[in-house]
Design a protein around this motif. Structure first.
Motif, PDB file in Angstrom:
ATOM      1  N   UNK A 162      57.908  35.916  30.941  1.00 26.54           N
ATOM      2  CA  UNK A 162      57.306  35.820  31.390  1.00 26.54           C
ATOM      3  C   UNK A 162      56.331  36.983  32.683  1.00 26.54           C
ATOM      4  N   UNK A 163      58.365  37.009  33.422  1.00 25.20           N
ATOM      5  CA  UNK A 163      57.966  38.333  33.970  1.00 25.20           C
ATOM      6  C   UNK A 163      57.324  39.747  33.683  1.00 25.20           C
ATOM      7  N   UNK A 164      57.701  39.353  32.077  1.00 22.51           N
ATOM      8  CA  UNK A 164      57.101  41.198  31.454  1.00 22.51           C
ATOM      9  C   UNK A 164      55.661  40.997  31.356  1.00 22.51           C
ATOM     10  N   UNK A 170      50.381  44.158  35.392  1.00 23.53           N
ATOM     11  CA  UNK A 170      50.218  44.993  36.200  1.00 23.53           C
ATOM     12  C   UNK A 170      49.539  46.169  36.202  1.00 23.53           C
ATOM     13  N   UNK A 171      50.191  46.479  34.860  1.00 24.54           N
ATOM     14  CA  UNK A 171      50.990  48.240  34.406  1.00 24.54           C
ATOM     15  C   UNK A 171      49.462  48.239  33.547  1.00 24.54           C
ATOM     16  N   UNK A 172      48.565  47.339  33.061  1.00 20.46           N
ATOM     17  CA  UNK A 172      47.009  47.496  32.581  1.00 20.46           C
ATOM     18  C   UNK A 172      46.219  47.725  32.963  1.00 20.46           C
ATOM     19  N   UNK A 173      46.566  46.842  34.703  1.00 16.02           N
ATOM     20  CA  UNK A 173      45.571  46.870  35.246  1.00 16.02           C
ATOM     21  C   UNK A 173      45.613  48.440  36.139  1.00 16.02           C
ATOM     22  N   UNK A 174      46.759  49.000  36.360  1.00 17.24           N
ATOM     23  CA  UNK A 174      46.771  50.439  37.106  1.00 17.24           C
ATOM     24  C   UNK A 174      46.270  51.411  36.184  1.00 17.24           C
ATOM     25  N   UNK A 175      46.377  51.469  35.123  1.00 19.37           N
ATOM     26  CA  UNK A 175      46.214  51.952  34.266  1.00 19.37           C
ATOM     27  C   UNK A 175      43.962  51.841  33.963  1.00 19.37           C
ATOM     28  N   UNK A 198      43.405  42.887  45.508  1.00 19.15           N
ATOM     29  CA  UNK A 198      42.954  41.851  46.251  1.00 19.15           C
ATOM     30  C   UNK A 198      42.368  41.094  45.255  1.00 19.15           C
ATOM     31  N   UNK A 199      41.712  41.776  44.037  1.00 17.82           N
ATOM     32  CA  UNK A 199      41.161  40.561  42.765  1.00 17.82           C
ATOM     33  C   UNK A 199      43.048  39.946  42.381  1.00 17.82           C
ATOM     34  N   UNK A 200      43.603  41.166  42.203  1.00 20.30           N
ATOM     35  CA  UNK A 200      45.336  40.716  41.681  1.00 20.30           C
ATOM     36  C   UNK A 200      45.063  40.879  39.911  1.00 20.30           C
ATOM     37  N   UNK A 201      46.103  40.778  39.071  1.00 25.24           N
ATOM     38  CA  UNK A 201      46.564  41.332  37.613  1.00 25.24           C
ATOM     39  C   UNK A 201      45.589  40.212  36.866  1.00 25.24           C
ATOM     40  N   UNK A 202      44.780  40.442  35.973  1.00 30.79           N
ATOM     41  CA  UNK A 202      44.044  39.925  34.955  1.00 30.79           C
ATOM     42  C   UNK A 202      44.236  38.726  34.651  1.00 30.79           C
ATOM     43  N   UNK A 203      43.813  37.376  35.040  1.00 29.37           N
ATOM     44  CA  UNK A 203      43.955  36.554  34.094  1.00 29.37           C
ATOM     45  C   UNK A 203      44.252  36.237  32.832  1.00 29.37           C
ATOM     46  N   UNK A 204      45.732  35.562  32.357  1.00 26.97           N
ATOM     47  CA  UNK A 204      45.752  34.643  30.608  1.00 26.97           C
ATOM     48  C   UNK A 204      45.251  33.758  30.215  1.00 26.97           C
TER      49      UNK A 204
END
Length: 204
Positions: A162-164, A170-175, A198-204
């Motif tokens: 889950x952590x990975x 987060x890496x994808x969001x940064x790119x 503020x929106x945070x990482x995309x949900x799965x």
């Protein structure tokens, strides 16, 4: 007054914690949840065998059933070990192990931590060079203490995955942020990055 239905924890405590998936669920806990919900049968665990089915039947108040042949067959639990001279260090067995009982790095020899192996056999089809062999599991590894330890190892394995996954998101969001802010002024880019944080990482 009706008897309360057994909890997921009570049901999970009766399962062998091999985390093999032969029941059709991804681990013993999901199978226990389905049993608690009444959406599956008690006869889907080959490692637990007829004794395990009988215990589940007593707990859940249902009649024992023969093991469902579509899930596999009852047989003695086996311990995996790696023929280290034949190992090519592909890491596929490490990725397949649900309790992190195999250690090693890419292009280096791997080995099985024998007292953590649950006998799930998921590493066998994952190995491209068939360098994993099975031997009878020692009797002392079939007790409740080892089952409880296997449950903890599985939970830690799931937490690590889950952590990975969260890290990759987060890496994808940064790119995506780098691409989406291209061509903006420094102020506009900073505001865009702030909105994304503020929106945070995309949900799965």
């Amino acid at each position: 007054m009706s008897t309360p239905r057994p909890s997921v924890q009570q049901i999970d405590a009766l399962l062998p914690q091999t985390q093999c998936g032969q029941c059709g669920f991804q681990g013993c806990r999901p199978y226990a949840q389905a049993l608690a919900d009444g959406t599956t049968a008690i006869n889907r665990c080959p490692p637990g065998g007829s004794d395990g089915i009988a215990r589940l039947g007593r707990l859940l108040g249902v009649a024992p059933l023969p093991l469902d042949p579509s899930c596999g067959r009852e047989q003695p639990r086996q311990l995996a070990s790696i023929v280290e001279a034949d190992c090519i260090g592909c890491t596929k067995c490490i990725q397949a192990c649900p309790v992190d009982a195999i250690i090693g790095t890419s292009k280096a020899m791997h080995t099985v931590i024998s007292d953590q192996c649950t006998g799930c056999e998921l590493c066998l089809p994952a190995c491209p060079v068939d360098c994993i062999v099975l031997t009878p599991m020692p009797t002392e590894q079939l007790d409740q203490a080892h089952a409880d330890q296997a449950r903890l190892h599985y939970q830690r394995h799931q937490q690590r995955l889950s952590a990975l996954t969260a890290e990759r998101q987060l890496e994808l969001a940064a790119r995506k942020s780098e691409v989406s802010t291209a061509g903006l002024s420094p102020v506009q880019a900073a505001l865009a990055r702030r909105r994304q944080r503020e929106q945070g990482p995309p949900s799965t």
